[in-house]
Design a protein around this motif. Sequence first.
Motif, PDB file in Angstrom:
ATOM      1  N   LEU A 205     -33.251 -34.981 -25.784  1.00  0.00           N
ATOM      2  CA  LEU A 205     -33.339 -36.420 -25.537  1.00  0.00           C
ATOM      3  C   LEU A 205     -34.159 -37.153 -26.587  1.00  0.00           C
ATOM      4  CD1 LEU A 205     -36.388 -37.115 -24.190  1.00  0.00           C
ATOM      5  CD2 LEU A 205     -35.409 -35.730 -22.367  1.00  0.00           C
ATOM      6  N   ASN A 206     -34.916 -36.435 -27.398  1.00  0.00           N
ATOM      7  CA  ASN A 206     -35.660 -37.099 -28.464  1.00  0.00           C
ATOM      8  C   ASN A 206     -34.727 -37.811 -29.441  1.00  0.00           C
ATOM      9  OD1 ASN A 206     -38.543 -36.519 -28.013  1.00  0.00           O
ATOM     10  ND2 ASN A 206     -37.869 -34.395 -28.140  1.00  0.00           N
ATOM     11  N   LEU A 207     -33.495 -37.351 -29.540  1.00  0.00           N
ATOM     12  CA  LEU A 207     -32.514 -38.038 -30.375  1.00  0.00           C
ATOM     13  C   LEU A 207     -32.292 -39.455 -29.860  1.00  0.00           C
ATOM     14  CD1 LEU A 207     -30.346 -38.025 -32.613  1.00  0.00           C
ATOM     15  CD2 LEU A 207     -28.749 -37.130 -30.905  1.00  0.00           C
ATOM     16  N   CYS A 208     -32.115 -39.575 -28.542  1.00  0.00           N
ATOM     17  CA  CYS A 208     -31.849 -40.879 -27.944  1.00  0.00           C
ATOM     18  C   CYS A 208     -33.086 -41.781 -27.953  1.00  0.00           C
ATOM     19  CB  CYS A 208     -31.364 -40.701 -26.508  1.00  0.00           C
ATOM     20  SG  CYS A 208     -29.868 -39.684 -26.369  1.00  0.00           S
ATOM     21  N   LEU A 209     -34.240 -41.149 -27.784  1.00  0.00           N
ATOM     22  CA  LEU A 209     -35.476 -41.936 -27.714  1.00  0.00           C
ATOM     23  C   LEU A 209     -35.868 -42.525 -29.059  1.00  0.00           C
ATOM     24  CD1 LEU A 209     -37.630 -39.769 -25.283  1.00  0.00           C
ATOM     25  CD2 LEU A 209     -36.268 -41.803 -24.791  1.00  0.00           C
ATOM     26  N   ARG A 210     -35.183 -42.135 -30.119  1.00  0.00           N
ATOM     27  CA  ARG A 210     -35.431 -42.781 -31.413  1.00  0.00           C
ATOM     28  C   ARG A 210     -35.096 -44.277 -31.339  1.00  0.00           C
ATOM     29  NH1 ARG A 210     -34.822 -39.518 -36.177  1.00  0.00           N
ATOM     30  NH2 ARG A 210     -33.369 -41.050 -37.010  1.00  0.00           N
ATOM     31  N   CYS A 211     -34.124 -44.626 -30.491  1.00  0.00           N
ATOM     32  CA  CYS A 211     -33.753 -46.035 -30.304  1.00  0.00           C
ATOM     33  C   CYS A 211     -34.119 -46.522 -28.898  1.00  0.00           C
ATOM     34  CB  CYS A 211     -32.258 -46.224 -30.520  1.00  0.00           C
ATOM     35  SG  CYS A 211     -31.684 -45.846 -32.188  1.00  0.00           S
ATOM     36  N   HIS A 212     -33.844 -45.695 -27.892  1.00  0.00           N
ATOM     37  CA  HIS A 212     -34.028 -46.105 -26.493  1.00  0.00           C
ATOM     38  C   HIS A 212     -35.439 -45.755 -26.031  1.00  0.00           C
ATOM     39  CE1 HIS A 212     -29.710 -46.917 -26.170  1.00  0.00           C
ATOM     40  NE2 HIS A 212     -29.529 -45.797 -26.843  1.00  0.00           N
ATOM     41  N   SER A 213     -36.396 -46.425 -26.587  1.00  0.00           N
ATOM     42  CA  SER A 213     -37.796 -46.175 -26.231  1.00  0.00           C
ATOM     43  C   SER A 213     -38.208 -47.036 -25.056  1.00  0.00           C
ATOM     44  CB  SER A 213     -38.697 -46.468 -27.429  1.00  0.00           C
ATOM     45  OG  SER A 213     -38.607 -47.839 -27.783  1.00  0.00           O
ATOM     46  N   THR A 214     -39.442 -46.865 -24.586  1.00  0.00           N
ATOM     47  CA  THR A 214     -39.928 -47.639 -23.439  1.00  0.00           C
ATOM     48  C   THR A 214     -39.942 -49.129 -23.732  1.00  0.00           C
ATOM     49  OG1 THR A 214     -42.183 -47.326 -24.224  1.00  0.00           O
ATOM     50  CG2 THR A 214     -41.356 -45.740 -22.634  1.00  0.00           C
ATOM     51  N   ALA A 215     -40.125 -49.490 -24.980  1.00  0.00           N
ATOM     52  CA  ALA A 215     -40.229 -50.905 -25.331  1.00  0.00           C
ATOM     53  C   ALA A 215     -38.914 -51.646 -25.143  1.00  0.00           C
ATOM     54  CB  ALA A 215     -40.701 -51.052 -26.772  1.00  0.00           C
ATOM     55  N   THR A 216     -37.793 -50.936 -25.273  1.00  0.00           N
ATOM     56  CA  THR A 216     -36.488 -51.609 -25.223  1.00  0.00           C
ATOM     57  C   THR A 216     -35.660 -51.207 -24.019  1.00  0.00           C
ATOM     58  OG1 THR A 216     -35.506 -49.848 -26.577  1.00  0.00           O
ATOM     59  CG2 THR A 216     -36.415 -51.769 -27.734  1.00  0.00           C
ATOM     60  N   ASN A 217     -36.085 -50.200 -23.281  1.00  0.00           N
ATOM     61  CA  ASN A 217     -35.260 -49.694 -22.192  1.00  0.00           C
ATOM     62  C   ASN A 217     -36.095 -49.529 -20.929  1.00  0.00           C
ATOM     63  OD1 ASN A 217     -33.363 -48.563 -20.573  1.00  0.00           O
ATOM     64  ND2 ASN A 217     -33.257 -46.597 -21.645  1.00  0.00           N
ATOM     65  N   PRO A 218     -36.107 -50.537 -20.036  1.00  0.00           N
ATOM     66  CA  PRO A 218     -36.890 -50.435 -18.797  1.00  0.00           C
ATOM     67  C   PRO A 218     -36.491 -49.258 -17.929  1.00  0.00           C
ATOM     68  CG  PRO A 218     -36.156 -52.690 -19.182  1.00  0.00           C
ATOM     69  CD  PRO A 218     -35.434 -51.826 -20.169  1.00  0.00           C
ATOM     70  N   GLY A 219     -35.235 -48.839 -18.008  1.00  0.00           N
ATOM     71  CA  GLY A 219     -34.779 -47.713 -17.203  1.00  0.00           C
ATOM     72  C   GLY A 219     -35.443 -46.410 -17.560  1.00  0.00           C
ATOM     73  N   PHE A 220     -36.144 -46.398 -18.657  1.00  0.00           N
ATOM     74  CA  PHE A 220     -36.844 -45.198 -19.103  1.00  0.00           C
ATOM     75  C   PHE A 220     -37.776 -44.676 -18.013  1.00  0.00           C
ATOM     76  CE2 PHE A 220     -40.621 -43.251 -20.894  1.00  0.00           C
ATOM     77  CZ  PHE A 220     -40.118 -42.363 -21.810  1.00  0.00           C
ATOM     78  N   TYR A 221     -38.473 -45.580 -17.320  1.00  0.00           N
ATOM     79  CA  TYR A 221     -39.475 -45.161 -16.355  1.00  0.00           C
ATOM     80  C   TYR A 221     -38.846 -44.436 -15.174  1.00  0.00           C
ATOM     81  CZ  TYR A 221     -42.797 -48.020 -18.921  1.00  0.00           C
ATOM     82  OH  TYR A 221     -43.593 -48.538 -19.898  1.00  0.00           O
ATOM     83  N   SER A 222     -37.692 -44.921 -14.706  1.00  0.00           N
ATOM     84  CA  SER A 222     -37.045 -44.274 -13.565  1.00  0.00           C
ATOM     85  C   SER A 222     -36.583 -42.878 -13.919  1.00  0.00           C
ATOM     86  CB  SER A 222     -35.865 -45.120 -13.080  1.00  0.00           C
ATOM     87  OG  SER A 222     -34.875 -45.221 -14.086  1.00  0.00           O
TER      88      SER A 222
END
Length: 255
Positions: A205-222
Amino acid sequence: MMINQARASVFFLGAVFAMFWVGGITSLQADQAHVNEMLKKAKYVGMDTCVMCHEKEGKEYKLSTHARIHIKDDTTGAQDCEICHGPGSIHADASGGTNNIINPKRDPEICFTCHTDKRMQFRLPYHHPVLEGKMSCTDCHDPHGMDVLPWTATSENGVNDTCLKCHTDKRGPYIWEHDAMKEGCTSCHQVHGSVNDKMLIARDLNLCLRCHSTATNPGFYSHATLGGRFGEATCWSAGCHQAIHGSNFSQHLRY
């Protein structure tokens, strides 16, 4: 008995495949070795001689990335076309031919003379089969191309077009396209070779988190805290975002 017969059949088919595969590579190497030996007697004739026949390639080359290359204090005469194709006197005297000049399309070794890092990348576990002789550098790169991106020799008209020539199933169009496709396949893939399956830059998932980080993706927390799946699988597996390139059915690229 049946198991032994099956094993024998698999071994036989593997041996036949290996014979043809090794034979093809040996033949290619032998042809190039013959050309290299012949060119020891050749002389450099200069680009003006080349463009007498290769006028189109000459015009394109002058606008290409490779045209920027200049070997300072060179004493051999190797400049322009002959940096890659070798001395051209025998080729010119014969009014052309395919077996009297170096052709990078048939043998990538001349490319590796400068691009040494790419040779190493092709030796990684997951790679395009260039060293195996199933592809050549020129399948993806146009060394004469005048519309290429700087230092890539791939066209600026379509960042992904080079990849989609072979990977046609990824072309789309999609109603919902993964935004990474707009940036280019190299956003996720190491196109020469990688230690990761599918030549990915990262395998999890580190591949995806290069773009979809906590700053841009609120769904990250769930996903991360509420019994999420971050520790179980990749984002594109386990029934999640499986249509990673794009989808005509799911806004979230699930299928």
